[in-house]
Scaffold this active site. Structure first.
Site, PDB file in Angstrom:
ATOM      1  N   LYS A   1       0.870  -1.177   0.000  1.00 30.76           N
ATOM      2  CA  LYS A   1       0.000   0.000   0.000  1.00 30.76           C
ATOM      3  C   LYS A   1       0.906   1.225   0.000  1.00 30.76           C
ATOM      4  CE  LYS A   1      -3.824   1.981   2.766  1.00 30.76           C
ATOM      5  NZ  LYS A   1      -4.620   1.822   4.002  1.00 30.76           N
TER       6      LYS A   1
ATOM      7  N   SER B   1      -9.618   1.861   3.047  1.00 33.95           N
ATOM      8  CA  SER B   1      -8.736   2.609   2.183  1.00 33.95           C
ATOM      9  C   SER B   1      -7.705   1.766   1.437  1.00 33.95           C
ATOM     10  CB  SER B   1      -8.000   3.658   3.017  1.00 33.95           C
ATOM     11  OG  SER B   1      -7.165   3.040   3.972  1.00 33.95           O
TER      12      SER B   1
ATOM     13  N   SER C   1      -9.862  -0.619   7.222  1.00 31.11           N
ATOM     14  CA  SER C   1      -9.297  -0.482   5.873  1.00 31.11           C
ATOM     15  C   SER C   1      -8.571  -1.692   5.300  1.00 31.11           C
ATOM     16  CB  SER C   1      -8.347   0.701   5.828  1.00 31.11           C
ATOM     17  OG  SER C   1      -9.079   1.878   5.673  1.00 31.11           O
TER      18      SER C   1
HETATM   19  N1  GLN Z   1     -13.145   4.183   6.680  1.00 33.32           N
HETATM   20  C1  GLN Z   1     -12.478   4.584   7.870  1.00 33.32           C
HETATM   21  C2  GLN Z   1     -12.002   6.016   7.738  1.00 33.32           C
HETATM   22  O1  GLN Z   1     -12.274   6.582   6.760  1.00 33.32           O
HETATM   23  C3  GLN Z   1     -11.331   3.664   8.172  1.00 33.32           C
HETATM   24  C4  GLN Z   1     -10.146   3.944   7.338  1.00 33.32           C
HETATM   25  C5  GLN Z   1      -8.972   3.102   7.724  1.00 33.32           C
HETATM   26  O2  GLN Z   1      -9.108   2.068   8.346  1.00 33.32           O
HETATM   27  N2  GLN Z   1      -7.802   3.589   7.356  1.00 33.32           N
HETATM   28  O3  GLN Z   1     -11.364   6.551   8.582  1.00 33.32           O
END
Ligand code: GLN
Length: 486
Positions: A77, A152, A176
């Site tokens: 990532k 994400s 994410s």
């Molecule tokens: N969807 C959540 C956010 O927008 C989690 C994102 C994540 O786990 N990085 O913060």
């Protein structure tokens, strides 16, 4: 069909000399050329580095010193710093940022012989649930290209699902790793907070962020986690306990494992077909001897509100470093220092990120701190206590990973609350710091659906064991998205 093979299967092929690491890497790079452009799963492809690492792996194998992941082509990532390679975190702010060092995770995986194919697309600074917040454009879900891959870590999940790498890394602050794994039909584990070093991973919300692998199978997740986990003197929050051998217990019977269904996770908001899939999976586990019961996590409904105070508060502090001075984007011709700060940040950060910085700054400000931030921390403790109580009765908690399968691109962009609710089943384990895994549990029409297992602190081995036993009985993790299809 090398791209459908698991790490375990690829290792066997490499060991037997069926193909070399160089051949395997070339094969993946060609697939990426053909496929990745359309899916937009990669931000950067590091073909030269990959070929060099592959050749080294072949030489090491020749000398009999191959590491546990020698020659396995993986992707990172784009939030993991990789020395000499752009590390963008999906943001214009870091579009030209070349990391001067590698994250501990990257060092460890490279040290184990893994080959880096490139850096995967992601929501800007890991803020999002759909990969629509990336400066580099959204990623398509390989199962249905009109839908999102989740976020994400959407690029990583899409890349594993589409056979554009054998495995990938992700980070999970509120879901994410697990939610994109669920949307793309792959396996993803977020370990216990502190199990993996965060050093060299671009920070979003430091008390919640945790890295983990996204793979085809639980067995592969065990192999990756084995290498990624462990104490790191450079991250004082990393846990200083021995890393168990995660593969050793994969084959154990799960007879007598007590699995609790979180009552609150099956209430309103859960899609009917998703629920049916999860209940069928529960029946599989029961047939393997697991003891199923229901448990309650009474503070569940407070998890999202608490998260959306704590995560923005931490992100507002973490992202203050992008000031146009030290590194990252700088605006043209600033008139003075204020103008430099303001325009650099205004021009280079996306809408979602800016909103969160504003919310975070607000909840931390004098006069509001007690009402919001402190209160959210107290709620966080209540949520953690719910889990402590639940784990007195069961060994593992079970739920859907997300309330419904992958949604259409653009479908939720106008509705922030609907987007935030994507993480309703995943966020509480981040707030509590618990490990959790998502595995493919069925198909909702053409769309994969994930099952989540949450474990007690440092109980990753148990999660992987149950997930592996489930995968021995089912074929969902073996399905691949149609190539070149709709
Ligand atoms: N969807 C959540 C956010 O927008 C989690 C994102 C994540 O786990 N990085 O913060």
């Amino acid at each position: 069909m090398l791209h459908k093979r698991t790490i375990t299967e690829l290792r066997t092929g490499l060991q037997k000399g069926e193909f070399s690491a160089e051949e395997l890497t070339l094969y993946y790079l060609e697939r990426i050329e053909g496929n990745a452009r359309e899916l937009n799963a990669y931000i950067t492809v590091t073909a030269d580095i990959a070929m060099e690492q592959a050749r080294r792996s072949d030489r090491d194998r020749g000398k009999g010193v191959a590491g546990p992941l020698s020659g396995i082509p993986i992707a990172y990532k784009d939030i993991f710093c990789t020395e000499g390679v752009r590390t963008s975190a999906g943001s214009l702010m870091l579009d030209k940022f070349i990391a001067p060092y590698s994250a501990t995770v990257v060092e460890k995986l490279s040290g184990a012989g893994a080959v880096m194919l490139g850096k995967t697309n992601m929501d800007e600074f890991a803020m999002g649930s759909s990969n629509e917040n990336s400066h580099y454009g959204h990623v398509l879900n390989p199962w249905d290209k009109e839908r999102v891959p989740g976020g994400s870590s959407g690029g990583s999940a899409a890349a594993v699902a589409a056979g554009l790498c054998a495995a990938a890394t992700g980070t999970d602050t509120g879901g994410s790793i697990r939610q994109p794994a669920s949307f793309c039909g792959v396996t993803g584990i977020k370990p216990t907070y502190g199990r993996i070093s965060r050093w060299g991973i671009i920070a979003y919300a430091s008390s919640l962020d945790q890295a983990g692998p996204i793979t085809r199978t639980a067995e592969d997740a065990a192999l990756m986690l084995q290498v990624m986990a462990g104490h790191d003197a450079k991250d004082s929050t990393s846990i200083a306990t021995e890393v168990p051998d995660y593969t050793r217990t994969l084959g154990d019977s799960i007879k007598g494992q007590r699995i609790g269904l979180c009552r609150e996770y099956f209430e309103e908001g859960l899609d009917g077909a998703t629920e049916k899939i999860i209940m069928e999976a529960v029946a599989v586990l029961e047939s393997l001897g697991a003891i199923i019961s229901e448990v309650t996590l009474p503070n569940t409904r407070h998890a999202i509100p608490a998260y959306y105070i704590i995560a923005p508060a931490e992100c507002s502090a973490n992202l203050s470093r992008y000031d146009g001075v030290r590194y990252g984007y700088r605006c043209e011709n600033p008139t003075d220092l204020q103008d430099l700060y303001k325009r650099s940040r205004s021009e280079a950060l996306g809408e979602e990120v800016k909103q969160r910085i504003l919310v975070g700054t607000f909840v931390l400000s004098a006069g509001y701190y007690d009402a919001y931030y402190r209160k959210a921390q107290q709620v966080r403790r209540l949520i953690k206590n719910d889990f402590v109580e639940a784990f007195k009765e069961v060994d593992i908690l079970l739920s859907p990973t997300a309330p419904a399968p992958a949604f259409r691109i653009g479908e939720k962009s106008g509705d922030q609350i609907a987007m935030y609710l994507q993480d309703i089943y995943t966020i509480a384990s981040n707030l509590a710091g618990l490990p959790a895994i998502s595995i493919p549990a069925g198909m909702n029409g053409q769309l994969p659906t994930g099952l989540q297992l949450i474990g007690n602190y440092l109980d990753e081995a148990r999660l992987l064991n149950v997930a592996h036993q489930f995968q021995l009985q089912t074929n969902w993790h073996r399905l691949s998205p149609p190539e070149g299809g709709p």
